[in-house]
Design a protein around this motif. Structure first.
Motif, PDB file in Angstrom:
ATOM      1  N   GLN A   1      34.687  46.345  54.598  1.00  0.00           N
ATOM      2  CA  GLN A   1      35.437  45.175  55.068  1.00  0.00           C
ATOM      3  C   GLN A   1      35.197  43.982  54.150  1.00  0.00           C
ATOM      4  N   LYS A   2      33.961  43.806  53.741  1.00  0.00           N
ATOM      5  CA  LYS A   2      33.623  42.695  52.852  1.00  0.00           C
ATOM      6  C   LYS A   2      34.361  42.821  51.513  1.00  0.00           C
ATOM      7  N   LEU A   3      34.467  44.052  50.983  1.00  0.00           N
ATOM      8  CA  LEU A   3      35.196  44.276  49.733  1.00  0.00           C
ATOM      9  C   LEU A   3      36.634  43.776  49.842  1.00  0.00           C
ATOM     10  N   LEU A   4      37.308  44.105  50.941  1.00  0.00           N
ATOM     11  CA  LEU A   4      38.698  43.698  51.109  1.00  0.00           C
ATOM     12  C   LEU A   4      38.818  42.200  51.397  1.00  0.00           C
TER      13      LEU A   4
ATOM     14  N   TYR B   1      39.896  44.114  42.218  1.00  0.00           N
ATOM     15  CA  TYR B   1      40.693  43.088  41.555  1.00  0.00           C
ATOM     16  C   TYR B   1      42.093  43.617  41.266  1.00  0.00           C
ATOM     17  N   HIS B   2      43.099  42.800  41.529  1.00  0.00           N
ATOM     18  CA  HIS B   2      44.467  43.133  41.152  1.00  0.00           C
ATOM     19  C   HIS B   2      44.597  42.963  39.641  1.00  0.00           C
ATOM     20  N   LEU B   3      45.232  43.933  38.981  1.00  0.00           N
ATOM     21  CA  LEU B   3      45.526  43.821  37.552  1.00  0.00           C
ATOM     22  C   LEU B   3      47.028  43.664  37.377  1.00  0.00           C
TER      23      LEU B   3
ATOM     24  N   GLY C   1      37.822  38.513  43.401  1.00  0.00           N
ATOM     25  CA  GLY C   1      36.799  37.516  43.114  1.00  0.00           C
ATOM     26  C   GLY C   1      36.619  36.483  44.201  1.00  0.00           C
ATOM     27  N   GLY C   2      36.902  36.865  45.434  1.00  0.00           N
ATOM     28  CA  GLY C   2      36.706  35.953  46.557  1.00  0.00           C
ATOM     29  C   GLY C   2      37.978  35.284  47.046  1.00  0.00           C
ATOM     30  N   GLU C   3      39.110  35.515  46.365  1.00  0.00           N
ATOM     31  CA  GLU C   3      40.375  34.920  46.824  1.00  0.00           C
ATOM     32  C   GLU C   3      40.798  35.501  48.169  1.00  0.00           C
TER      33      GLU C   3
ATOM     34  N   ILE D   1      38.299  48.481  39.891  1.00  0.00           N
ATOM     35  CA  ILE D   1      37.114  48.690  40.721  1.00  0.00           C
ATOM     36  C   ILE D   1      35.894  48.268  39.914  1.00  0.00           C
ATOM     37  N   ARG D   2      35.188  47.258  40.376  1.00  0.00           N
ATOM     38  CA  ARG D   2      33.944  46.815  39.731  1.00  0.00           C
ATOM     39  C   ARG D   2      32.771  47.479  40.448  1.00  0.00           C
TER      40      ARG D   2
END
Length: 198
Positions: free
Chosen positions: A60-63, A135-137, A68-70, A94-95
């Motif tokens: 849940q935190k990942l989503l 992250y969206h690329l 980067g927190g946006e 995926i980081r």
């Protein structure tokens, strides 16, 4: 097929033209915005096969902290816009917790020069390492390589291109082509409706 002013399928120029359609026709722009917003507003459910509260909370935190927190909403809107307006589709980086970036030199695939080399960046990490971010690329900056180990080459706004390993990137396209040489390129909503849009 080529028709009207749309470049032939599939080319980078075609996706540039397709993404510009939201600036050409108001009703189409509204439809894209409404679809992206509805998708972003949907809730999501995360399940874990072992009923681990810790793993569910981490997911849940990942989503919630995507891009980067946006957050989920901005991330989801960008992903949906790419899915609706590019045949190339969407790409999600995926980081991992142990990412380490190195520069390497590769043969330049875009020229016929025998001794032409290109500097690219690789991120080393273990495939099983904890995922630390999504992250969206930008789809217009992603090239499908056809290489199973490094399927995507990403060109950031600044800096050297990045080769992304199979476990470092997710890619999807709408109505994916079955043609092997297209490497997973699809036929997006903007492609299907182009003649009506313009």
């Amino acid at each position: 097929p080529g028709y009207s002013d749309l470049p032939y399928y599939w080319s980078w120029q075609r996706d540039v033209a397709l993404t510009a359609t939201i600036h050409r026709e108001d009703m189409w722009a509204g439809a894209v915005a409404r679809t992206a917003t509805k998708f972003a507003a949907h809730g999501f459910t995360i399940r874990d096969s072992k009923d681990s509260t810790q793993r569910v909370n981490a997911a849940q935190k990942l989503l919630k902290q995507a891009d980067g927190g946006e957050g989920w909403v901005k991330f989801a809107i960008k992903v949906m816009q790419d899915l609706l307006t590019t045949d190339n589709g969407i790409f999600i980086r995926i980081r991992r917790a142990d990412d380490e970036t190195v520069a390497i030199r590769t043969k330049d695939a875009y020229t016929n020069a025998q001794q032409s080399f290109d500097e690219v960046r690789l991120t080393r990490s273990s495939p099983g390492a904890r995922i630390s971010g999504l992250y969206h690329l930008d789809s217009l900056r992603c090239i499908r390589t056809g290489n199973l180990t490094y399927p995507v080459r990403y060109q950031p706004v600044m800096g050297s291109p990045q080769l992304l390993r199979w476990d470092q990137v997710l890619s999807y396209s709408d109505q994916t082509s079955p043609r092997a040489e297209l490497l997973g390129v699809g036929f997006c909503a903007a492609s299907r409706a182009y003649r009506t849009i313009t």
